[in-house]
Design an enzyme around this catalytic site. Structure first.
Site: not given
Ligand code: PMP
Length: 360
Positions: A100, A171, A195
């Site tokens: 990511w 992030d 999530k």
């Protein structure tokens, strides 16, 4: 009957919250319509978004000089929106610790000068970089990190030593709200909702006020943090249902005792699972350095990959789903977000032990 859902996201949500949302779906608080059907400008929805923000501020202890934005486009849009808003003609540093942050680094290159401050790719993203392997530009506009790499299962418990004055942009998509975080250490925090926060379609940005107002002139208004902050995240129609559901999650976490209590539960779940992996005599293996093993995403491989399909089939029989690992690393991955119960982790550990006893 519900299954135990170990999906990396969209992921399991607390049953109590889903039941509350179901009960209010057609008639929210006696107003004769549901949240999805009402104007975002009316006092009912305005109350919902204000309460969601206030509860998130209380949960995370967000200081007053930070704005909370409820945005769209997922964390992936943030990979572009961050440099658009913060580069201001300068250069930014990226620490690459998994897929990511690598994507974030690549996307940012489209918007200006970005530097690699360090990467653990040579070691297949199984550890965090040592301080000596990081080099930061003291005049960087910001330093970007991913504090939990969802695919590799690598979590940062300490922040890298970024030079004073360089804002850290993080992030936190896959571990926000899993434990207390000191928001004041960051310039900007972002997280996709799907999530630990709620349904996909919503992304939360927490940004220090002094970083606003530097967007590149071509930045679309809807992507300009300053414009969104001035308009209470409602320059356009926001993802109202996602914000409502996130608000229910925030209340649910507050009622559980806040993030310190949530962290204790997450530590217990992660310990149970890692102990089962490490205690399997090599039948199961997690490759990540013990100091940075994620409490949210636990990748593991079977010593004999030919048994993967049988393992997943037995998992399905026991109503355990979402365990197939990401295609880039193979094997298994158990995502054990806030809403995964310890009973779910116990059921997984029982399967693992039982399977290993028969197949080893
Ligand atoms: N960052 C991290 C850490 C993620 O786990 C994900 C999604 N799994 C993303 C970014 C991308 O999020 P989205 O698909 O919402 O754009």
């Amino acid at each position: 009957m519900r299954i135990f859902n170990f999906s990396a996201g969209p992921a399991v949500l607390p049953e109590a919250v889903l039941e509350a949302a179901r009960d209010e779906l057609l008639d929210w608080h006696g107003c004769g319509m549901g949240i999805m059907e009402m104007s975002h400008r009316g006092k009912d929805f305005t109350g919902v978004i204000e309460a969601a923000e206030a509860d998130l501020r209380a949960l995370m202890g967000i200081p007053a000089n930070y704005k909370v934005l409820f945005l769209q486009g997922g964390a992936t849009l943030q990979f572009a929106q961050i440099p658009m808003n913060l580069l201001a003609g300068g250069s930014a540093d990226y620490v690459v610790t998994g897929s990511w942050s690598k994507k974030a680094f690549k996307e940012a290159q489209r918007y200006g000068a970005v530097r690699l401050a360090g990467t653990t790719e040579a070691g297949k993203f199984t550890a965090l970089p040592a301080a000596a392997d990081l080099s930061f530009d003291p005049s960087a506009a910001y330093a970007h990190i991913c504090t939990n790499e969802t695919i590799h299962g690598v979590e940062m418990f300490d922040l890298p030593a970024v030079p004073a004055g360089v804002p850290i942009v993080a992030d936190m998509s896959s571990h926000i709200l899993s434990r207390p975080m000191d928001v004041s250490k960051y310039g900007l925090i972002y997280a996709g909702a799907q999530k630990n926060i709620g349904p996909a379609g919503l992304v939360i940005v927490i940004v220090r006020e002094d970083l606003l107002g530097k967007a590149a002139p071509t930045t679309p208004s809807v992507l300009d943090y300053a414009v969104m902050a001035e308009n209470g995240s409602m320059l356009n129609t926001p993802p109202t249902f996602g914000i409502y559901l996130a608000g229910l999650i925030f209340k649910h976490l507050l009622a559980q005792g806040g993030l310190a209590a949530v962290e204790q539960a997450n530590i217990a779940k992660a310990r149970l699972l890692y102990d089962a992996i490490d205690g399997s005599g090599g039948f199961y293996r997690n490759p990540v350095d013990v100091a940075c093993r994620s409490r949210m995403n636990v990748p593991f491989t079977l010593a004999d990959g030919a048994l993967d399909a049988a393992f997943l089939a037995e998992a399905a029989e026991r109503r355990l789903s979402g365990l197939k690992g990401h295609k880039s690393v193979g094997g298994m991955r158990a995502s054990i977000y806030n809403a995964m119960s310890i009973d779910g982790v116990r059921a997984l550990v029982e399967l693992m032990q039982d399977f290993a006893a028969r197949k080893a």
